[in-house]
Design a protein around this motif. Structure first.
Motif, mmCIF file in Angstrom:
data_model
loop_
_atom_site.group_PDB
_atom_site.id
_atom_site.type_symbol
_atom_site.label_atom_id
_atom_site.label_comp_id
_atom_site.label_asym_id
_atom_site.label_seq_id
_atom_site.Cartn_x
_atom_site.Cartn_y
_atom_site.Cartn_z
ATOM 1 N N TYR A 25 29.255 24.646 -4.575
ATOM 2 C CA TYR A 25 28.579 25.770 -3.918
ATOM 3 C C TYR A 25 27.467 26.330 -4.816
ATOM 4 N N ARG A 26 27.528 26.117 -6.129
ATOM 5 C CA ARG A 26 26.420 26.497 -7.022
ATOM 6 C C ARG A 26 25.546 25.247 -7.170
ATOM 7 N N ALA B 272 32.523 24.885 -0.590
ATOM 8 C CA ALA B 272 32.846 26.147 -1.260
ATOM 9 C C ALA B 272 34.233 26.111 -1.876
ATOM 10 N N VAL C 130 36.788 25.164 -4.414
ATOM 11 C CA VAL C 130 36.658 24.726 -5.805
ATOM 12 C C VAL C 130 37.437 23.422 -6.048
ATOM 13 N N ASP D 289 33.992 24.982 -14.925
ATOM 14 C CA ASP D 289 35.191 25.025 -15.776
ATOM 15 C C ASP D 289 36.420 25.417 -14.955
ATOM 16 N N GLY D 290 36.209 26.266 -13.943
ATOM 17 C CA GLY D 290 37.335 26.688 -13.107
ATOM 18 C C GLY D 290 37.934 25.522 -12.343
ATOM 19 N N ALA D 291 37.101 24.574 -11.946
ATOM 20 C CA ALA D 291 37.592 23.436 -11.166
ATOM 21 C C ALA D 291 38.537 22.561 -11.976
ATOM 22 N N ASN E 183 30.508 27.247 -17.973
ATOM 23 C CA ASN E 183 29.769 28.501 -18.224
ATOM 24 C C ASN E 183 30.724 29.615 -18.657
ATOM 25 N N TYR F 124 33.187 31.142 -17.449
ATOM 26 C CA TYR F 124 33.779 32.098 -16.495
ATOM 27 C C TYR F 124 34.075 31.428 -15.160
HETATM 28 C C1 LIG Z 1 40.465 26.286 -4.176
HETATM 29 C C2 LIG Z 1 39.718 27.563 -4.410
HETATM 30 N N1 LIG Z 1 40.293 28.542 -5.131
HETATM 31 C C3 LIG Z 1 39.621 29.700 -5.367
HETATM 32 C C4 LIG Z 1 38.382 29.890 -4.839
HETATM 33 C C5 LIG Z 1 37.613 31.199 -5.124
HETATM 34 N N2 LIG Z 1 36.547 30.896 -6.079
HETATM 35 C C6 LIG Z 1 35.279 30.741 -5.664
HETATM 36 S S1 LIG Z 1 34.251 30.412 -6.925
HETATM 37 C C7 LIG Z 1 35.487 30.487 -8.047
HETATM 38 C C8 LIG Z 1 35.219 30.298 -9.506
HETATM 39 C C9 LIG Z 1 35.062 28.885 -9.913
HETATM 40 O O1 LIG Z 1 34.603 28.856 -11.226
HETATM 41 P P1 LIG Z 1 33.956 27.586 -11.853
HETATM 42 O O2 LIG Z 1 34.626 26.352 -11.333
HETATM 43 O O3 LIG Z 1 33.960 27.783 -13.327
HETATM 44 O O4 LIG Z 1 32.472 27.564 -11.290
HETATM 45 P P2 LIG Z 1 31.276 28.600 -11.506
HETATM 46 O O5 LIG Z 1 31.328 29.564 -10.349
HETATM 47 O O6 LIG Z 1 31.456 29.247 -12.821
HETATM 48 O O7 LIG Z 1 30.043 27.769 -11.427
HETATM 49 C C10 LIG Z 1 36.692 30.781 -7.432
HETATM 50 C C11 LIG Z 1 37.976 30.914 -8.130
HETATM 51 C C12 LIG Z 1 37.821 28.862 -4.062
HETATM 52 N N3 LIG Z 1 36.588 28.969 -3.532
HETATM 53 N N4 LIG Z 1 38.483 27.699 -3.884
#
Ligand SMILES: Cc1ncc(C[n+]2csc(CCOP(=O)(O)OP(=O)(O)O)c2C)c(N)n1
Ligand SMILES: [Mg+2]
Length: 323
Positions: free
Chosen positions: A69-70, A118, A120, A149-151, A178, A180
Motif C-alpha cells: 500500500y506504500r 492493503a 500487510v 518491517d511490520g510484514a 523504516n 515503525y
Molecule cells: C494483516 C494486517 N494487519 C494489520 C494491518 C494494519 N496495518 C496497516 S499498515 C500497518 C503497519 C505495517 O508496517 P510496515 O510493514 O513496517 O510498513 P510501513 O507502513 O512502515 O511501510 C499495519 C499494522 C493490516 N493492514 N493488515
C-alpha cells in the motif's frame, strides 16, 4: 559511503531522474490532498525512495515486482505510468486500476507491477508464486517482493522464505525497514533485531544496508539477479530507511510523540536524492527537474480532466477473466 564505481553518467542520470520523479510526485500528491480531489488514503514514501529505485534499476522490464500500500515508489521506479497513477488516486476511469483501487492498489501488468494490497504481508507469497512460474517458464526472469518491517511479523513471511529457499526460486526479498509499523517502533515489537539472522536460518543469503545507499542496493541486486538468471535461489535485503511523513496522509507527525524529528533530520542529511543529484552538472540536473515538473503537472491535469468510472463498471473487473 563508497563511491559509485562502474556507473556510467547515463546510469547516474537515470537513477537521479527516478528518485526525483518519485519525490516530487509525492510532494505534489501531499500538496493536492487537502483539496479532496484524491479519493483514497495515501501512504507516502518520501525519504524512502532509494530502496525502490536501487532495486528496480537492477531489474529489466521483464522482471516482476510486488509492492505494498506504500507503493508509489515501487510502481514508478518499475516504469509505471504517472498519468495512470495520478488518475487512480483521483478515482478516475483512466487510472491504472480504472479508478477502483486508489493509491493502495497500484497495478501495471505491462510493466510487470503486480497489484498491491492493503493487507500487510499478503503480496510476499504472490511474488514467490510468481517466481515459481518464472522459474518454470525458464527465461531467466526474476521477481522482487517489497514489504515493510511490520510484514516480517506475519507468518506468511516465514512460509514464503521457506518455500522460496527450498525450491531455489528467483526472488529478491526487500524489507524496507523504516523502524515503525504505524506508530510502534521495532524495540516494542521484536525480541531481537537480528532480522537477517532469522532469514539466514532458511538458507538464504542476506544483506543489511544501513545507510540507504542507492548504488550499493543496486549493485547487490544486480549481482544476485545475474546469478538467479542462471538458476540461483533467493536473496534477502534489509534496507534501513526512514519515512519522513505520517504513516498515512500528507502531513508530518513529529508532534504525535512516538518519534523524534531529529531522527528524520539525520536521515535527511544523507538524502540519496541530494547525493545523486550532486553528481550531475547543474545544467543536466536543472533540465531533468524541469521535465519532471512538466510531467507531474500534466499528470494532475490528466487526472482532473478524466471522467469517473460509469456506474455500469461497478461489477466489472471483479473476478479474473471478466472484462
Ligand atoms: C494483516 C494486517 N494487519 C494489520 C494491518 C494494519 N496495518 C496497516 S499498515 C500497518 C503497519 C505495517 O508496517 P510496515 O510493514 O513496517 O510498513 P510501513 O507502513 O512502515 O511501510 C499495519 C499494522 C493490516 N493492514 N493488515
Ligand atoms: Mg515499517
Amino acid at each position: 559511503m563508497p563511491s559509485p564505481a562502474k556507473l556510467t553518467s547515463e546510469d547516474i542520470r537515470r537513477i537521479y531522474r527516478s528518485l526525483r520523479l518519485i519525490r516530487r510526485a509525492e510532494e505534489e500528491i501531499a500538496r493536492v490532498y487537502p483539496s479532496d480531489r484524491i479519493k483514497s488514503p495515501v501512504h507516502l514514501s518520501i525519504g524512502q525512495e532509494a530502496v525502490a529505485v536501487g532495486v528496480c534499476d537492477a531489474l529489466t522490464g521483464d522482471d516482476v515486482v510486488s509492492g505494498t500500500y506504500r507503493g508509489h515508489a515501487t510502481y514508478l521506479a518499475k516504469g509505471g505510468d504517472l498519468n495512470a497513477m495520478m488518475a487512480e488516486l483521483f478515482g478516475k476511469v483512466t487510472g491504472c486500476a480504472r479508478g477502483k483501487g486508489g493509491s493502495m492498489h497500484l497495478v501495471e501488468m505491462s510493466k510487470n507491477v503486480l497489484g498491491a494490497s492493503a493487507v500487510v504481508g499478503t503480496t510476499i507469497p504472490l511474488a514467490v508464486g510468481y517466481a515459481l512460474a518464472l522459474r518454470r517458464e525458464g527465461r531467466g526472469r526474476v521477481a522482487a517482493a517489497f514489504f515493510g518491517d511490520g510484514a516480517t511479523e506475519e507468518g506468511v513471511f516465514y512460509e514464503s522464505l521457506n518455500f522460496a529457499s527450498l525450491h531455489k526460486l528467483p526472488v529478491v526479498f526487500v524489507c524496507e525497514n523504516n523502524f515503525y509499523a504505524i506508530h510502534t517502533p521495532l524495540t516494542k515489537r521484536w525480541a531481537s533485531e537480528a532480522l537477517c539472522g532469522r532469514v539466514a536460518n532458511f538458507g538464504i543469503p542476506t544483506h543489511r544496508i544501513t545507510d540507504s545507499d542507492v548504488f550499493a542496493i543496486r549493485r547487490i541486486v544486480a549481482d544476485a539477479v545475474a546469478e538467479m538468471r542462471q538458476g540461483a535461489g533467493p536473496i534477502f535485503l534489509e534496507c534501513h530507511t526512514y519515512r519522513w511523513r505520517e504513516h498515512v496522509g500528507p502531513m508530518e507527525d513529529y508532534e504525535a510523540g512516538y518519534r523524534d524529528r531529529n531522527d528524520m533530520e539525520t536521515w535527511r542529511a544523507t538524502d540519496q536524492l541530494e547525493r545523486v543529484g550532486a553528481l550531475l552538472d547543474a545544467t543536466t540536473r536543472g533540465k531533468i527537474n524541469i521535465e519532471i515538473e512538466k510531467e507531474i503537472a500534466a499528470a494532475i491535469e490528466f487526472a482532473d480532466q478524466s471522467p469517473f468510472p460509469p456506474p455500469e463498471e461497478l461489477h466489472t473487473h471483479v473476478f479474473a477473466g471478466q472484462s
